[in-house]
Design a protein around this motif. Structure first.
Motif, PDB file in Angstrom:
ATOM      1  N   LYS A 201     -16.937 -32.706  23.242  1.00 44.90           N
ATOM      2  CA  LYS A 201     -16.106 -33.380  22.231  1.00 44.90           C
ATOM      3  C   LYS A 201     -15.439 -34.631  22.787  1.00 44.90           C
ATOM      4  CE  LYS A 201     -16.679 -29.879  19.382  1.00 44.90           C
ATOM      5  NZ  LYS A 201     -17.347 -29.930  18.091  1.00 44.90           N
TER       6      LYS A 201
ATOM      7  N   SER B  19     -10.469 -27.066  13.666  1.00 45.25           N
ATOM      8  CA  SER B  19     -11.262 -26.809  14.858  1.00 45.25           C
ATOM      9  C   SER B  19     -11.446 -25.341  15.152  1.00 45.25           C
ATOM     10  CB  SER B  19     -10.600 -27.486  16.059  1.00 45.25           C
ATOM     11  OG  SER B  19     -11.367 -27.284  17.224  1.00 45.25           O
ATOM     12  N   THR B  20     -12.620 -25.041  15.721  1.00 46.97           N
ATOM     13  CA  THR B  20     -12.837 -23.709  16.281  1.00 46.97           C
ATOM     14  C   THR B  20     -12.299 -23.673  17.717  1.00 46.97           C
ATOM     15  OG1 THR B  20     -15.065 -24.366  16.960  1.00 46.97           O
ATOM     16  CG2 THR B  20     -14.869 -23.224  14.846  1.00 46.97           C
TER      17      THR B  20
ATOM     18  N   ASN C 187     -12.550 -26.367  20.526  1.00 48.93           N
ATOM     19  CA  ASN C 187     -12.821 -27.470  21.445  1.00 48.93           C
ATOM     20  C   ASN C 187     -12.371 -28.828  20.920  1.00 48.93           C
ATOM     21  OD1 ASN C 187     -13.878 -26.183  23.714  1.00 48.93           O
ATOM     22  ND2 ASN C 187     -15.853 -25.891  22.706  1.00 48.93           N
ATOM     23  N   THR C 188     -12.613 -29.068  19.634  1.00 53.52           N
ATOM     24  CA  THR C 188     -12.163 -30.336  19.061  1.00 53.52           C
ATOM     25  C   THR C 188     -10.646 -30.433  19.167  1.00 53.52           C
ATOM     26  OG1 THR C 188     -14.029 -30.381  17.538  1.00 53.52           O
ATOM     27  CG2 THR C 188     -12.160 -31.768  16.971  1.00 53.52           C
TER      28      THR C 188
ATOM     29  N   GLY D  61     -23.246 -26.215  15.002  1.00 49.41           N
ATOM     30  CA  GLY D  61     -22.167 -25.667  14.180  1.00 49.41           C
ATOM     31  C   GLY D  61     -22.057 -26.517  12.923  1.00 49.41           C
ATOM     32  N   ASN D  62     -21.334 -27.642  13.051  1.00 53.56           N
ATOM     33  CA  ASN D  62     -21.229 -28.594  11.950  1.00 53.56           C
ATOM     34  C   ASN D  62     -22.408 -29.550  11.874  1.00 53.56           C
ATOM     35  OD1 ASN D  62     -18.821 -28.288  10.324  1.00 53.56           O
ATOM     36  ND2 ASN D  62     -17.679 -28.610  12.229  1.00 53.56           N
ATOM     37  N   GLY D  63     -23.239 -29.542  12.886  1.00 48.15           N
ATOM     38  CA  GLY D  63     -24.408 -30.424  12.886  1.00 48.15           C
ATOM     39  C   GLY D  63     -24.112 -31.847  13.346  1.00 48.15           C
ATOM     40  N   GLY D  64     -22.950 -32.065  13.922  1.00 48.32           N
ATOM     41  CA  GLY D  64     -22.601 -33.413  14.387  1.00 48.32           C
ATOM     42  C   GLY D  64     -23.316 -33.785  15.668  1.00 48.32           C
ATOM     43  N   ASN D  65     -23.314 -32.880  16.619  1.00 49.56           N
ATOM     44  CA  ASN D  65     -23.852 -33.230  17.935  1.00 49.56           C
ATOM     45  C   ASN D  65     -25.354 -33.461  17.894  1.00 49.56           C
ATOM     46  OD1 ASN D  65     -22.969 -33.869  20.535  1.00 49.56           O
ATOM     47  ND2 ASN D  65     -23.549 -31.861  21.356  1.00 49.56           N
TER      48      ASN D  65
ATOM     49  N   GLU E  77     -19.625 -21.487  27.849  1.00 48.32           N
ATOM     50  CA  GLU E  77     -19.052 -20.574  26.864  1.00 48.32           C
ATOM     51  C   GLU E  77     -20.182 -19.993  26.003  1.00 48.32           C
ATOM     52  OE1 GLU E  77     -17.005 -22.130  23.306  1.00 48.32           O
ATOM     53  OE2 GLU E  77     -16.830 -23.997  24.443  1.00 48.32           O
TER      54      GLU E  77
ATOM     55  N   THR F 206     -22.706 -27.159  25.814  1.00 49.86           N
ATOM     56  CA  THR F 206     -21.658 -27.942  25.175  1.00 49.86           C
ATOM     57  C   THR F 206     -20.240 -27.694  25.693  1.00 49.86           C
ATOM     58  OG1 THR F 206     -21.836 -26.199  23.526  1.00 49.86           O
ATOM     59  CG2 THR F 206     -22.870 -28.323  23.012  1.00 49.86           C
TER      60      THR F 206
HETATM   61  N1  F0G Z   1     -20.816 -25.914  21.070  1.00 48.05           N
HETATM   62  C1  F0G Z   1     -19.487 -25.874  21.200  1.00 48.05           C
HETATM   63  C2  F0G Z   1     -18.927 -25.346  22.476  1.00 48.05           C
HETATM   64  C3  F0G Z   1     -18.655 -26.325  20.160  1.00 48.05           C
HETATM   65  O1  F0G Z   1     -17.350 -26.288  20.315  1.00 48.05           O
HETATM   66  C4  F0G Z   1     -19.238 -26.796  18.971  1.00 48.05           C
HETATM   67  C5  F0G Z   1     -18.408 -27.228  17.853  1.00 48.05           C
HETATM   68  C6  F0G Z   1     -20.631 -26.826  18.881  1.00 48.05           C
HETATM   69  C7  F0G Z   1     -21.379 -26.373  19.949  1.00 48.05           C
HETATM   70  C8  F0G Z   1     -21.349 -27.301  17.671  1.00 48.05           C
HETATM   71  O2  F0G Z   1     -21.343 -28.689  17.569  1.00 48.05           O
HETATM   72  O3  F0G Z   1     -20.387 -28.847  15.310  1.00 48.05           O
HETATM   73  O4  F0G Z   1     -21.442 -30.817  16.400  1.00 48.05           O
HETATM   74  O5  F0G Z   1     -22.823 -28.919  15.601  1.00 48.05           O
HETATM   75  N2  F0G Z   1     -17.160 -27.100  17.818  1.00 48.05           N
HETATM   76  C9  F0G Z   1     -16.284 -27.616  16.776  1.00 48.05           C
HETATM   77  C10 F0G Z   1     -14.840 -27.484  17.209  1.00 48.05           C
HETATM   78  C11 F0G Z   1     -16.550 -27.085  15.446  1.00 48.05           C
HETATM   79  O6  F0G Z   1     -13.949 -27.421  16.351  1.00 48.05           O
HETATM   80  O7  F0G Z   1     -14.561 -27.484  18.395  1.00 48.05           O
HETATM   81  P1  F0G Z   1     -21.516 -29.362  16.137  1.00 48.05           P
END
Ligand code: F0G
Length: 373
Positions: free
Chosen positions: A84, A107-108, A110-111, A210-214, A310, A338
């Motif tokens: 992030k 956020s879950t 990390n954000t 998760g959200n599909g951003g990365n 994680e 991630t």
């Molecule tokens: N891996 C980790 C460790 C994350 O924290 C997240 C997303 C993802 C993968 C998925 O990435 O959303 O871009 O597809 N975490 C967000 C948060 C939702 O709030 O920290 P993504």
């Protein structure tokens, strides 16, 4: 002879020091300035994020066989322990440039940690809205210590994001979730780093979604680099969701997402369309992995490769182990890790499969006996 003060402070040493500082202080904005929407007027808020290692996985490579070469992009080594930070340096720098006084995110975990750290660095207030029962302790600890206003809701991430969107419309708070386009701009730097390190794009990227951003950001990065002829091909993007939380795989929102991988416990991905387009354009796939498969990969990464991530991050390697038959012989694969394992030490202790032998008498004999001698 002992060095004298004037030796240490000599012009040559001073310029070496300056050089060292200049090199050491580059985050992703300074490293990739021409590729990012920044100008001389942008204050660069950085914690020297990025430049994370690409590490080979000999055990997993042997496990999948057929000459497949597996690497991880270890983004858990960023300043707040997750990818992030690549996006947050951009989002917070641009928020600062635009005169924002406060930022907000759902956020879950990390954000929220990343937003809290970069906002503090910029002198901005950070509000973070989290599902209070499902955030790993390390992440909560970070947000609190970095000084954010931490608001727990008795709900899930999707509900938190919906509230954040409404607040962002009504109040002077800048949203720094991945719906903020600067986030993805920063996160694409991970793809640049992979090509810079390998001299070419890999054949496949395996990545938790998760959200599909990365996944979207990585694709942008590879495409931009190919346009610049820094690489000659593009990877297939293989996205993995947790089975209890896999809206992109079943192609419908999940009302009550559940998974041990709390970071990707998301039922209504904010970047749904974008992520789907990336999958199709790259010739990739979305698939799910069960919590058991995630935990198995999590233990293999730590116990066989010495890599602590994680649980959500291990979904990428779990996906590779499960779907290795879908990839070609001798392919080069990068699995994205991630987030850092220390984020969720509870999960590590609960699922290590290892025993903490405690209550041992503090004597030579007792310890040697436990050791099997
Ligand atoms: N891996 C980790 C460790 C994350 O924290 C997240 C997303 C993802 C993968 C998925 O990435 O959303 O871009 O597809 N975490 C967000 C948060 C939702 O709030 O920290 P993504």
């Amino acid at each position: 002879m002992k060095p004298q003060i004037h030796d240490i402070a000599s012009p040559i040493n001073a310029s070496r020091l300056e050089l060292k500082t200049a090199v050491a202080s580059r985050g992703i904005i300074e490293t990739y300035t021409p590729y990012l929407p920044v100008s001389a007027a942008t204050p660069i808020i950085t914690l020297n994020e990025g430049n994370t290692p690409l590490i080979s996985l000999p055990y997993v490579s042997a496990l999948v066989g057929r000459g497949i070469k597996v690497f991880i992009k270890y983004d858990g080594l960023n300043p707040t322990g997750s990818f992030k930070d690549r996006g947050m340096t951009m989002a917070i720098s641009k928020a600062k440039e635009d005169g924002a006084k406060a930022v907000i995110c759902a956020s879950t975990g990390n954000t929220s940690a990343s937003a809290a750290a970069y906002a503090t660095r910029a002198g901005l207030k950070a509000f973070v809205i989290i599902p209070e029962a499902k955030v790993a302790m390390g992440k909560l600890a970070q947000a609190l210590l970095y000084g954010a206003e931490v608001i727990g809701i008795e709900g899930n991430f999707d509900e938190a994001l919906s509230i954040v969107r409404q607040l962002g419309e009504r109040y002077p708070v800048t949203i720094v979730n991945s719906v903020n386009p600067y986030r993805l701009q920063g996160q694409k730097s991970a793809a640049f780093e992979i090509v810079d390190a390998m001299g070419e794009a890999p054949d496949y990227i395996f990545i938790p979604v998760g959200n599909g951003g990365n996944i979207t950001a990585y694709w942008m990065g590879f495409c931009e680099y190919r346009e610049e002829e820094k690489c000659t091909k593009l990877p297939k993007m293989m996205g993995f969701q947790a089975a209890g939380s896999a809206p992109l795989v079943i192609n419908q929102p999940v009302l009550n997402p559940e998974t041990i991988a709390t970071a990707i416990r998301i039922g209504r991905p904010a970047n749904w369309q974008k992520a789907t387009r990336v999958r199709d354009a790259s010739g990739g796939e979305f698939n799910s992995v069960t919590d058991e498969e995630i935990l198995n990969a999590y233990r293999i990464l730590a116990g066989k490769e010495g890599i602590f991530c994680e649980p959500a991050s291990a979904a990428s390697v779990a996906g590779l182990i499960k779907h290795a038959d879908k990839i070609s012989d001798d392919a080069v694969v990068v699995c994205v890790l991630t987030g850092n394992g220390l984020k969720d030490s509870d999960a590590a202790i609960t699922y290590s499969g290892n025993e903490f032998k405690k209550g041992i008498k503090p004597s030579y004999d007792a310890v040697a006996h436990v050791m099997g001698f």
